[in-house]
Design an enzyme around this catalytic site. Structure first.
Site, PDB file in Angstrom:
ATOM      1  N   GLU A  67       0.852  -1.197   0.000  1.00  0.00           N
ATOM      2  CA  GLU A  67       0.000   0.000   0.000  1.00  0.00           C
ATOM      3  C   GLU A  67       0.892   1.254   0.000  1.00  0.00           C
ATOM      4  O   GLU A  67       1.928   1.285   0.663  1.00  0.00           O
ATOM      5  CB  GLU A  67      -0.882   0.002   1.261  1.00  0.00           C
ATOM      6  CG  GLU A  67      -1.827   1.190   1.335  1.00  0.00           C
ATOM      7  CD  GLU A  67      -2.756   1.167   2.559  1.00  0.00           C
ATOM      8  OE1 GLU A  67      -2.382   0.552   3.580  1.00  0.00           O
ATOM      9  OE2 GLU A  67      -3.851   1.757   2.477  1.00  0.00           O
ATOM     10  N   LYS A 137      -9.663   1.823  -2.457  1.00  0.00           N
ATOM     11  CA  LYS A 137      -9.926   1.369  -1.077  1.00  0.00           C
ATOM     12  C   LYS A 137     -11.367   1.707  -0.702  1.00  0.00           C
ATOM     13  O   LYS A 137     -11.789   2.861  -0.787  1.00  0.00           O
ATOM     14  CB  LYS A 137      -8.937   2.040  -0.128  1.00  0.00           C
ATOM     15  CG  LYS A 137      -8.891   1.482   1.273  1.00  0.00           C
ATOM     16  CD  LYS A 137      -7.715   2.133   2.027  1.00  0.00           C
ATOM     17  CE  LYS A 137      -7.426   1.498   3.362  1.00  0.00           C
ATOM     18  NZ  LYS A 137      -6.198   2.039   3.983  1.00  0.00           N
ATOM     19  N   CYS A 178      -5.646  -3.019   2.592  1.00  0.00           N
ATOM     20  CA  CYS A 178      -5.405  -2.848   4.030  1.00  0.00           C
ATOM     21  C   CYS A 178      -6.669  -2.930   4.891  1.00  0.00           C
ATOM     22  O   CYS A 178      -7.151  -4.022   5.158  1.00  0.00           O
ATOM     23  CB  CYS A 178      -4.635  -1.550   4.249  1.00  0.00           C
ATOM     24  SG  CYS A 178      -3.730  -1.557   5.816  1.00  0.00           S
TER      25      CYS A 178
HETATM   26  N1  LIG Z   1      -3.787   1.163   7.458  1.00  0.00           N
HETATM   27  C1  LIG Z   1      -4.945   0.554   7.311  1.00  0.00           C
HETATM   28  O1  LIG Z   1      -5.678   0.804   6.365  1.00  0.00           O
HETATM   29  C2  LIG Z   1      -5.447  -0.466   8.289  1.00  0.00           C
HETATM   30  C3  LIG Z   1      -4.763  -0.706   9.560  1.00  0.00           C
HETATM   31  O2  LIG Z   1      -3.641  -0.307   9.826  1.00  0.00           O
HETATM   32  C4  LIG Z   1      -5.544  -1.478  10.534  1.00  0.00           C
HETATM   33  O3  LIG Z   1      -6.656  -1.897  10.217  1.00  0.00           O
HETATM   34  O4  LIG Z   1      -5.079  -1.687  11.659  1.00  0.00           O
END
Ligand SMILES: NC(=O)CC(=O)C(=O)O
Length: 303
Positions: A67, A137, A178
């Site tokens: 990401e 996302k 994520c």
């Molecule tokens: N960074 C993200 O999108 C998610 C994350 O770090 C988490 O769910 O914990």
């Protein structure tokens, strides 16, 4: 790369090569590229291109980037680093890398600008350099853990509104980014659409990472009897957002096939989808759902 890291990478690669001999017709080799992300976009992109080539030299069909691999993970900077998709410099570089290495690339994510909105977007490239999928996302990362991590993506980003898959040969792959991994319903929908694998370019942090990273990855794999890959940036301790690292691939049984440390490193591993078929036959949960008692998808009418 320090000596131990090199040894680990070589070990993982050679294990993969041994298994490849018996499984090449039912799978492919995948690379997880756990890069260090700097504040310099062109350095980040050049590094990604170099690492994709390394993956090719290690026999991989697919390379997965983390990401926000071209930009710091920082709401104050997303707009400044954003690009149009396709057409921006990062897309051009990924397209070229896919074509010159004849590989599939899941291009982690980058800040995308479209109609003056900024999205956190993953692009997927085929071996001809064509853009074959794009995922924005869907679930924005807005959390507040006092003394831990406070992050509000919605200050800077708009959410995507679609689920997205792509085809790699006979295998169907579902995409998330994520925080999307925390939402089991999304993965269930991908399973219902026939996905064999789920890929989440990610950047958990040092608060939630140790608690939930491996747990969630293994849950999504077992729930959906699918391979799950999560690719993180390497940890940079003096950054505003300290990534967890620990990129990993989990098999449909929930077994971690390969896991990085927090350091800058790449992983190469073979996926044998024959195993997934065995599991789906031996534990046939897909046909045993009691949707007369619950409906995991149509939640709108249940709340
Ligand atoms: N960074 C993200 O999108 C998610 C994350 O770090 C988490 O769910 O914990």
């Amino acid at each position: 790369m320090f000596a131990g890291q090199k040894l680990l990478q070589q070990t993982i690669t050679s294990l993969a090569q041994v298994r490849m001999a018996s499984s090449s017709s039912s799978g492919f080799r995948v690379a997880l590229l756990q890069l260090t992300v700097t504040t310099d976009k062109s350095t980040n992109v050049a590094n990604a291109v170099k690492r994709v080539h390394q993956a090719k030299l290690n026999g991989c069909t697919l390379a997965i980037l983390p990401e926000c691999f071209n930009s710091p993970y920082n709401t104050a900077l997303f707009r400044e680093y954003s690009e149009v998709i396709p057409g921006g410099d990062t897309c051009e570089a990924l397209s070229q890398a896919a074509k010159s290495n004849e590989m599939y690339i899941v291009g982690g994510s980058i800040p995308e600008i479209c109609d003056d909105k900024v999205y956190n977007t993953c692009t997927v490239w085929d071996p001809n350099g064509n853009l074959i999928a794009k995922h924005r996302k869907v679930h924005l990362f807005d959390i507040n853990i006092p003394g831990g991590v406070c992050f509000k993506e919605s200050d800077a980003l708009a959410a995507g509104n679609t689920l997205n898959t792509f085809q790699l040969g006979k295998f169907k792959i579902g995409l998330g980014i994520c925080y999307d991994i925390r939402f089991a319903e999304m993965a269930t929908l991908y399973r219902k659409q026939g996905c064999d694998m789920l890929i989440y370019p990610s950047a958990f942090n040092v608060t939630t990472g140790p608690l939930h990273w491996s747990l969630l990855t293994r849950c999504r794999a077992v729930d959906n009897q699918a391979f799950v890959a999560v690719a993180s940036p390497a940890r940079v301790t003096d950054s505003n957002y300290v990534a967890w690292g620990h990129s990993m691939v989990v098999d449909p049984w929930g077994k971690i096939l390969v896991e990085a440390t927090e350091k800058d490193m790449d992983l190469f591993v073979d996926l044998d989808f024959g195993d997934r078929e065995n599991m789906r036959k031996q534990i046939p949960t897909e046909n045993q759902r009691r949707i007369d008692l619950y409906d995991t998808i149509d939640l709108k009418n249940k709340v």
